[in-house]
Design a protein around this motif. Structure first.
Motif, PDB file in Angstrom:
ATOM      1  N   GLN A  81      19.015 -19.894   3.018  1.00 47.08           N
ATOM      2  CA  GLN A  81      18.886 -18.733   3.235  1.00 47.08           C
ATOM      3  C   GLN A  81      19.568 -17.588   2.865  1.00 47.08           C
ATOM      4  N   GLN A  82      18.939 -17.050   1.998  1.00 47.05           N
ATOM      5  CA  GLN A  82      19.657 -16.253   0.638  1.00 47.05           C
ATOM      6  C   GLN A  82      19.800 -14.612   1.530  1.00 47.05           C
ATOM      7  N   CYS A  83      20.653 -13.368   0.761  1.00 45.50           N
ATOM      8  CA  CYS A  83      20.796 -12.606   2.083  1.00 45.50           C
ATOM      9  C   CYS A  83      20.871 -11.643   0.588  1.00 45.50           C
ATOM     10  N   ARG A  84      20.765 -10.711   0.497  1.00 46.14           N
ATOM     11  CA  ARG A  84      21.231  -9.702  -0.465  1.00 46.14           C
ATOM     12  C   ARG A  84      20.818  -8.088   0.643  1.00 46.14           C
ATOM     13  N   GLY A  96      25.826  -0.018  -2.091  1.00 42.42           N
ATOM     14  CA  GLY A  96      26.936   0.580  -1.128  1.00 42.42           C
ATOM     15  C   GLY A  96      27.017   0.315   0.609  1.00 42.42           C
ATOM     16  N   HIS A  97      25.935  -0.888   0.492  1.00 48.77           N
ATOM     17  CA  HIS A  97      25.752  -1.402   1.625  1.00 48.77           C
ATOM     18  C   HIS A  97      24.524  -0.675   2.832  1.00 48.77           C
ATOM     19  N   ALA A  98      23.941   0.638   2.098  1.00 48.88           N
ATOM     20  CA  ALA A  98      23.268   1.354   2.618  1.00 48.88           C
ATOM     21  C   ALA A  98      22.199   1.444   3.969  1.00 48.88           C
ATOM     22  N   VAL A  99      21.721   1.398   4.507  1.00 51.69           N
ATOM     23  CA  VAL A  99      20.958   1.304   5.541  1.00 51.69           C
ATOM     24  C   VAL A  99      19.387   2.449   5.632  1.00 51.69           C
ATOM     25  N   TYR A 100      18.882   1.688   4.604  1.00 56.67           N
ATOM     26  CA  TYR A 100      17.716   3.960   5.001  1.00 56.67           C
ATOM     27  C   TYR A 100      17.001   3.228   6.147  1.00 56.67           C
ATOM     28  N   GLY A 101      16.516   2.372   7.033  1.00 60.05           N
ATOM     29  CA  GLY A 101      15.887   2.794   8.430  1.00 60.05           C
ATOM     30  C   GLY A 101      14.242   2.525   7.618  1.00 60.05           C
ATOM     31  N   VAL A 102      13.550   2.745   8.233  1.00 55.77           N
ATOM     32  CA  VAL A 102      11.812   2.749   7.972  1.00 55.77           C
ATOM     33  C   VAL A 102      11.215   3.434   7.211  1.00 55.77           C
ATOM     34  N   ILE A 103      11.064   2.829   5.646  1.00 54.40           N
ATOM     35  CA  ILE A 103      10.254   3.936   4.579  1.00 54.40           C
ATOM     36  C   ILE A 103       8.933   3.446   4.454  1.00 54.40           C
ATOM     37  N   ASP A 104       8.809   4.277   3.232  1.00 51.49           N
ATOM     38  CA  ASP A 104       7.270   4.075   2.496  1.00 51.49           C
ATOM     39  C   ASP A 104       8.627   3.615   0.895  1.00 51.49           C
ATOM     40  N   SER A 133      15.441   1.853  -2.682  1.00 53.07           N
ATOM     41  CA  SER A 133      16.308   0.965  -1.371  1.00 53.07           C
ATOM     42  C   SER A 133      16.240  -0.364  -2.268  1.00 53.07           C
ATOM     43  N   ASP A 134      17.248  -1.061  -2.487  1.00 49.28           N
ATOM     44  CA  ASP A 134      17.367  -2.394  -3.400  1.00 49.28           C
ATOM     45  C   ASP A 134      16.108  -3.009  -2.178  1.00 49.28           C
ATOM     46  N   ASP A 135      16.355  -3.507  -0.993  1.00 54.15           N
ATOM     47  CA  ASP A 135      15.906  -3.933   0.026  1.00 54.15           C
ATOM     48  C   ASP A 135      13.982  -4.546   0.044  1.00 54.15           C
ATOM     49  N   PHE A 136      13.616  -2.649  -0.106  1.00 50.84           N
ATOM     50  CA  PHE A 136      12.434  -3.396   0.073  1.00 50.84           C
ATOM     51  C   PHE A 136      11.573  -3.225  -1.385  1.00 50.84           C
ATOM     52  N   ALA A 160       0.998  -1.140   0.463  1.00 51.07           N
ATOM     53  CA  ALA A 160      -0.102  -0.202  -0.051  1.00 51.07           C
ATOM     54  C   ALA A 160       1.063   1.113  -0.455  1.00 51.07           C
ATOM     55  N   PRO A 161       0.532   2.599  -0.404  1.00 50.73           N
ATOM     56  CA  PRO A 161       0.807   3.582  -0.652  1.00 50.73           C
ATOM     57  C   PRO A 161       1.923   4.159   0.722  1.00 50.73           C
ATOM     58  N   ASN A 162       1.369   4.029   1.777  1.00 47.18           N
ATOM     59  CA  ASN A 162       1.328   4.622   2.704  1.00 47.18           C
ATOM     60  C   ASN A 162       2.773   3.584   4.030  1.00 47.18           C
ATOM     61  N   GLN A 163       2.079   2.443   3.591  1.00 51.27           N
ATOM     62  CA  GLN A 163       2.621   0.853   3.757  1.00 51.27           C
ATOM     63  C   GLN A 163       4.515   0.940   4.078  1.00 51.27           C
ATOM     64  N   LEU A 164       4.492   0.779   5.574  1.00 49.04           N
ATOM     65  CA  LEU A 164       5.812   0.592   5.472  1.00 49.04           C
ATOM     66  C   LEU A 164       6.797  -0.246   5.525  1.00 49.04           C
ATOM     67  N   PHE A 165       8.567   0.378   5.914  1.00 48.03           N
ATOM     68  CA  PHE A 165       9.692  -1.105   5.250  1.00 48.03           C
ATOM     69  C   PHE A 165      10.163  -0.570   6.096  1.00 48.03           C
ATOM     70  N   ASP A 166      11.078  -1.410   7.029  1.00 51.44           N
ATOM     71  CA  ASP A 166      12.028  -1.506   7.495  1.00 51.44           C
ATOM     72  C   ASP A 166      13.208  -2.220   7.054  1.00 51.44           C
ATOM     73  N   ASP A 167      14.220  -0.892   6.230  1.00 51.65           N
ATOM     74  CA  ASP A 167      14.999  -1.529   5.605  1.00 51.65           C
ATOM     75  C   ASP A 167      16.194  -1.470   6.593  1.00 51.65           C
ATOM     76  N   THR A 168      16.785  -2.454   7.180  1.00 56.72           N
ATOM     77  CA  THR A 168      18.110  -2.822   7.775  1.00 56.72           C
ATOM     78  C   THR A 168      19.464  -2.738   6.740  1.00 56.72           C
ATOM     79  N   GLY A 169      19.085  -3.103   5.541  1.00 52.04           N
ATOM     80  CA  GLY A 169      20.233  -3.341   4.792  1.00 52.04           C
ATOM     81  C   GLY A 169      20.468  -4.547   4.301  1.00 52.04           C
TER      82      GLY A 169
END
Lengths: 398, 721
Positions: free
Chosen positions: B411-414, B418-426, B435-438, B392-401
């Motif tokens: 388990q596979q992790c990505r 640049g190993h950036a961490v963006y925190g909680v983002i929509d 944010s690739d993780d998102f 959803a547009p406002n749904q938040l995601f915790d980007d831990t990097g």
């Protein structure tokens, strides 16, 4: 009659001698044929375009000169020429040798440059050899059964031919040989020997065309050989070695020219002639030009005039008052027939390309003058025969 | 009938009579043969020889028609035709005619021809020394020939009846030379001065791949559909717009029928058919924008900091996001199409166009080169996620990097670039920061539960397809590639091909001696293909690996197997910009006569409608707006100071290049939407081996936008400066 008996025209004592005062001074039909061919030549050359009209005017001059010579010669008794046979033969050999000292024109030593025109020795040699061989044959006419006679006369023809070939002038050389053969034929050489001569010629042709090249001796020039083989094997022209000159080109263009003339010719639209596709349209291929410009009709007229010419010549051969006249006529008829049939045969693609002029029609002073000299001699033979008929022993008024 | 006595034949000896009769019969026979032969030639076959004579003397001399001009949108001439004097050789009129058969059997031209070539070379100031020369003939095809002999040979081997242009233009054929040759025709049989039209490019390399090249019609093109009815030897468009609109651009040559003499020289003219010049094509291109784009791209390619400097290739597209008119399209490296209007040596062609070191400038990378798009794919993923309800547009995601799927050893992790961490983002912030993780998260959520039951993939593929990924855009240029949209079915097909290649079966059963081609049947000279260890062919990554969630993760961020052309990406961003339509890009606007009258307006093809909730689209656009210019946005360093509202997305795709080294492909896609300006524009820039999109690609886009809105490119704003 034995086969070795010399032919001796019978001076007819039984001919009626009435109307002798109105005897024609010359053979009108022979003269008509000669003048008619000269006229055809003028018309044809004049219609070639380019330098054609200028050639036609010069040709008319040669015709006039030749005609005067013929008239003059016809008033003399040719029989006197027998005395000069060594001089005539020597002159022919000399003239044909002198050209080698003259500057070459287009890689050929054929002409002696004179102030008014270039004197072509081999052409004048034609009439000289006719008279000389006729005289030699008359001298030997009692020994015709001897092979030596036949061999000697043929050698007397072949020797000058060998002189002429390197000029190069293969066509004239073959005319010389044809003249020698004809003199032999009409002097009454037995058919066995005639057959042997023909056999030797056939062998010689095989040697020149097949054996000699195979062992590395080149009697003929490369282009001469190419033309002969191209004639014998026309398909060699359709799958040519790339880049090689086409030995059939001249004949192909000539046949196209004649064929496209159809019934009545193309007149001023004879482009094969006028745009230069037809090679040497004023000499060797003048008949193709006639065929294209004036069609079957024009070619027929010219051929009819030649038929007339040959008929009258053969008649003069038959009616001559003596053997010398018969043999001169025989030489002339051989010269005319060979040139007519080979030249026309080349243009219509039934003969290998050989450079001989068409008598009286091809442009060329030497050829025209020589042919008129020959006709003058024929007229002389005719007149002498008529005189002999009209009044045996009556002195010739001249 | 009585015969006068003097005309009576005197009695003859029988022997002479016989011999005269033989001679007379012989003469009669000869005359008969001659008459029948003449009858056959002149009466029976006359027509045939009349035609043969006509073939001899009539020749059609072509009168060249100029090609139409190609104009930019404001009427600036991009391609025109200039009339030049050319020295041409007619191979069939040379002293010794040159034919194809001759080329196959002789190594050196006939002497007479060589003499002529040398004489002509001295007049034209060309070399006479033999040089290496490739002829397109069977067998030995390398000769040592003088340059003119080489040109004649090459032309004859290509089009045997065609005249050979030896030199053209005022440099090669000055007026003095023209007169010299014209006055001495007899010395130069087969050589003539012709007036030809040569295609001219006033702007040099500008839009070279789009405009395309012209060249002589090839044997393969002759009679084939776009070139039907065009005679051998014609100059036709070979690529680009020249080929696409050849039917308008190509004029119809006139000809003059002339009477030629035996030497091939014209004597008089019979009839003349006037040439019809080609029509002009007005395009949507903007020459100034194109120039700025090309310069900026070339600059970026030359200064990018990657190990593969200079970059082997790059491309840009600028188009109207509403109606699809292409304002600029470029591909680097570029070339000068004028090269193809004059004779070119084989060595020159190889070095500049054919060898790998040339970087293949003829390739229009904007439509003919596809690659993973990196993060510029994210608006598609976002659309799919929002529309299918997995996010959803406002749904938040915790980007831990770090983003992991699976448990335990599987388990596979990505992690983010640049190993950036963006925190909680929509979603908006995820696009802003890229944010690739998102988006891995969205990719996993969009992955169909049972891939084998969804051969065409899930919502992600559905929306990618709606945006035009995996199919040609339909632009009016030849040779467009469709790219690749990976799906479970596609992966199965790749696996099958990999298996067939490994086991040398199916289409890989036989291959040619050099191993560059293979097929199911043994062609002459082919042999059985070698087998490979499983996975050794590199067609699929691994052996029989089924579609996995990792494929969806890759696709969600535009990595892996997805292949997109710059033009397709421009179409995607056009749809985002206008919100409802994936336009069909096009370049041709109208066909004009020489005096500018519009003869025909080229139909503007309709786009493909795309229905996206406007609220969702606004969210995505806002993310792009923040990414482009707002502090923290991925391209803020380039666009924060730009006065117009730029919406943009960087992309950095990992890719194995031609040297099998993993490098980064730099992308930048941006637009100024119709809501923000009266002259909306979408721009996509791609630099191979360029590194980060923001560094290599975005500055090019900025210069182009600056040119578009303010008429000047402004300084190049690369961060490394």
């Amino acid at each position: 009659m034995s086969a070795t008996t010399p032919i001796q025209p019978v001076d007819d004592a039984v001919m009626p001698r009435s109307r002798s005062r109105s005897l024609p001074v010359f053979d009108p039909l022979l003269a008509l044929a000669a003048l008619g061919l000269s006229a055809c030549s003028y018309v044809t050359l004049n219609g070639l375009g380019g330098t054609g009209p200028a050639l036609a005017q010069r040709q008319a001059l040669y015709d006039g000169g030749g005609l005067l010579l013929a008239l003059l010669i016809s008033r003399f008794d040719y029989t006197r020429l027998r005395e000069f046979k060594y001089g005539l033969f020597g002159m022919m050999v000399l003239l044909n040798l002198v050209v080698y000292a003259m500057p070459a024109v287009a890689n050929a030593h054929r002409w002696i440059p004179l102030p008014l025109f270039s004197f072509q020795s081999s052409e004048f040699g034609k009439i000289l050899i006719v008279v000389a061989l006729a005289a030699f044959a008359v001298d030997r006419s009692r020994r015709l059964h001897e092979w030596r006679t036949t061999a000697r006369i043929m050698l007397l023809a072949i020797l000058p031919a060998l002189i002429v070939i390197p000029q190069p002038d293969l066509g004239t050389a073959m005319v010389y040989v044809a003249v020698g053969f004809s003199v032999l034929f009409f002097v009454g050489t037995p058919f066995k020997q005639i057959g042997a001569v023909i056999g030797i010629f056939a062998g010689a042709i095989v040697i020149v065309l097949v054996v000699a090249p195979a062992v590395g001796v080149h009697v003929l020039h490369g282009y001469q050989l190419d033309r002969l083989t191209a004639f014998l094997n026309p398909s060699s022209c359709s799958n040519l070695q790339p880049g090689a000159p086409n030995p059939c080109y001249q004949v192909q263009q000539s046949v196209i020219a004649i064929g496209s003339g159809q019934k009545t010719g193309l007149g001023v639209h004879a482009y094969q002639t006028r745009l230069g596709f037809l090679p040497v349209d004023y000499t060797d291929f003048v008949f193709a030009s006639i065929g294209e410009t004036y069609g079957f009709v024009g070619a027929g007229v010219v051929l009819s005039l030649y038929a007339l010419l040959i008929w009258r010549t053969l008649r003069i051969v038959a009616m001559s008052k003596n053997l010398f006249g018969t043999l001169i006529g025989a030489g002339v008829v051989a010269m005319l027939m060979f040139q007519i049939f080979v030249n026309v045969g080349v243009t219509i693609g039934i003969m290998p390309v050989t450079g001989v002029p068409l008598p009286l029609v091809s442009y060329g002073g030497s050829s025209v003058v020589v042919t008129f000299i020959a006709i003058g001699l024929l007229e002389s033979i005719y007149i002498q025969a008529r005189m002999a008929q009209a009044g045996k022993g009556r002195a010739l008024i001249n | 009938m009585s015969v006068p006595p003097e005309e009576r034949r005197p009695p003859l000896s029988p022997q002479l009579a016989l011999r005269v009769a033989i001679a007379g019969s012989f003469a009669l026979g000869m005359f008969a043969i001659i008459f029948f032969r003449l009858w056959f030639l002149q009466i029976l076959s006359g027509n045939q020889y009349v035609q043969a004579a006509a073939v001899n003397r009539l020749k059609d001399v072509p009168i060249a028609a100029p090609r139409g001009e190609i104009l930019d949108r404001s009427g600036r001439v991009l391609v025109d035709s200039v009339r030049e004097s050319a020295v041409v050789i007619s191979p069939e009129s040379l002293p010794v005619p040159v034919s194809l058969a001759a080329l196959n059997t002789i190594e050196q031209p006939p002497r007479a021809d060589n003499v002529l070539y040398d004489r002509l070379a001295r007049v034209l100031g060309m070399h006479t020394r033999p040089v290496r020369c490739h002829l397109y003939v069977a067998g030995v095809n390398t000769f040592r020939l003088s340059p003119i002999a080489c040109l004649v040979g090459q032309q004859v081997s290509l089009a045997p009846v065609q005249d050979v242009t030896v030199a053209s233009g005022p440099q090669q054929v000055p007026t003095a030379v023209e007169f010299y040759l014209a006055e001495r025709q007899a010395q130069f049989p087969g050589v003539s001065i012709r007036h030809v039209y040569t295609t001219n490019y006033p702007y040099g390399t500008l839009a070279a791949q789009v405009l395309g090249t012209v060249g002589q019609i090839s044997a393969g093109e002759l009679g084939s559909s776009p070139y039907k009815g065009i005679p051998q030897g014609s100059i036709v468009g070979q690529s680009g717009l020249e080929a696409q609109y050849n039917s308008f651009l190509q004029g119809r040559d006139g000809y003059q029928q002339v009477l030629v003499n035996a030497f091939g020289q014209p004597v008089s003219s019979i009839s003349t058919q006037a040439p019809a010049p080609g029509e002009n094509l007005r395009t949507s291109l903007d020459a100034a924008l194109q120039r700025v784009g090309q310069n900026a791209l070339a600059y970026s390619m030359s200064v990018n900091p990657s190990p593969f400097n200079p970059s082997p290739g790059g491309a840009f597209v600028a188009m109207d996001p509403v109606n699809g008119q292409v304002y600029a399209m470029g591909s680097g490296p570029s070339f000068n199409p004028g090269d193809f209007t004059h004779p070119m040596t084989q060595a020159y062609y190889d070095a500049h166009y054919r060898n790998a070191s040339s970087d293949y400038p003829l390739l229009n990378r904007a439509i003919q080169s596809a690659g993973p798009t990196g993060s510029t794919f994210k608006p598609i993923t976002a659309t799919a996620a929002l529309q299918s309800g997995v996010w959803a547009p406002n749904q938040l995601f915790d980007d831990t990097g770090l983003y992991c799927v699976g448990v335990g050893i599987s388990q596979q992790c990505r992690h983010n670039a640049g190993h950036a961490v963006y925190g909680v983002i929509d979603l908006r912030a995820a696009i802003k920061f890229s944010s690739d993780d998102f988006f891995y998260n969205l990719g996993v959520r969009l992955n169909p539960n049972h891939p084998s039951r969804h051969p065409n993939g899930g919502a992600l593929q559905l929306w990618a397809r709606r945006y035009g990924i995996g199919r040609p855009t339909g632009i009016d240029l030849p040779g467009e590639v469709s790219g690749t949209l990976p799906t479970p079915l596609w992966r199965e097909q790749r696996n099958l091909l990999e298996y067939q290649c490994d086991t040398a079966t199916g289409p890989f059963k036989y291959s040619n001696p050099s191993g560059t081609q293979s097929g199911p049947r043994r062609l002459p000279g082919w042999h059985r293909s070698p087998k490979h260890p499983p996975g050794g062919c590199g067609i699929a990554d691994g052996t029989n690996r089924p579609w996995s969630v990792g494929d969806s993760e890759n696709l969600a961020v535009g990595q892996g197997d997805v292949q997109v052309t710059p033009l397709q990406l421009a179409d995607v961003f056009s749809a985002v910009a206008n919100g409802h339509d994936v336009p069909t890009p096009h370049i041709g606007l109208d066909v004009q006569s020489a005096n500018g009258t519009v003869l025909q307006t080229i139909n503007q093809p309709a786009g493909h409608p795309i229905t996206v909730n406007p609220f969702y689209m606004d969210e995505i656009r806002q993310g792009l707006r923040e990414a482009a210019s707002w502090p923290g946005g991925t391209s803020a360093s380039v666009f924060s100071s730009f006065p117009e509202q730029v919406y943009g997305k960087t992309g950095t795709a990992q890719y194995f290049n031609a040297q099998h080294v993993q490098t980064d492909y730099a992308w930048y896609a941006c637009f100024v939407p119709p809501t923000a300006t009266t002259k909306p524009i979408v721009i996509v820039v791609w630099v191979e081996d360029g590194g980060y999109g923001a560094i290599a690609a975005a500055p090019v886009a900025r210069q182009m936008l600056s040119q578009w809105f303010f008429g000047r490119p402004g300084p190049y704003s690369g961060p490394w400066r």
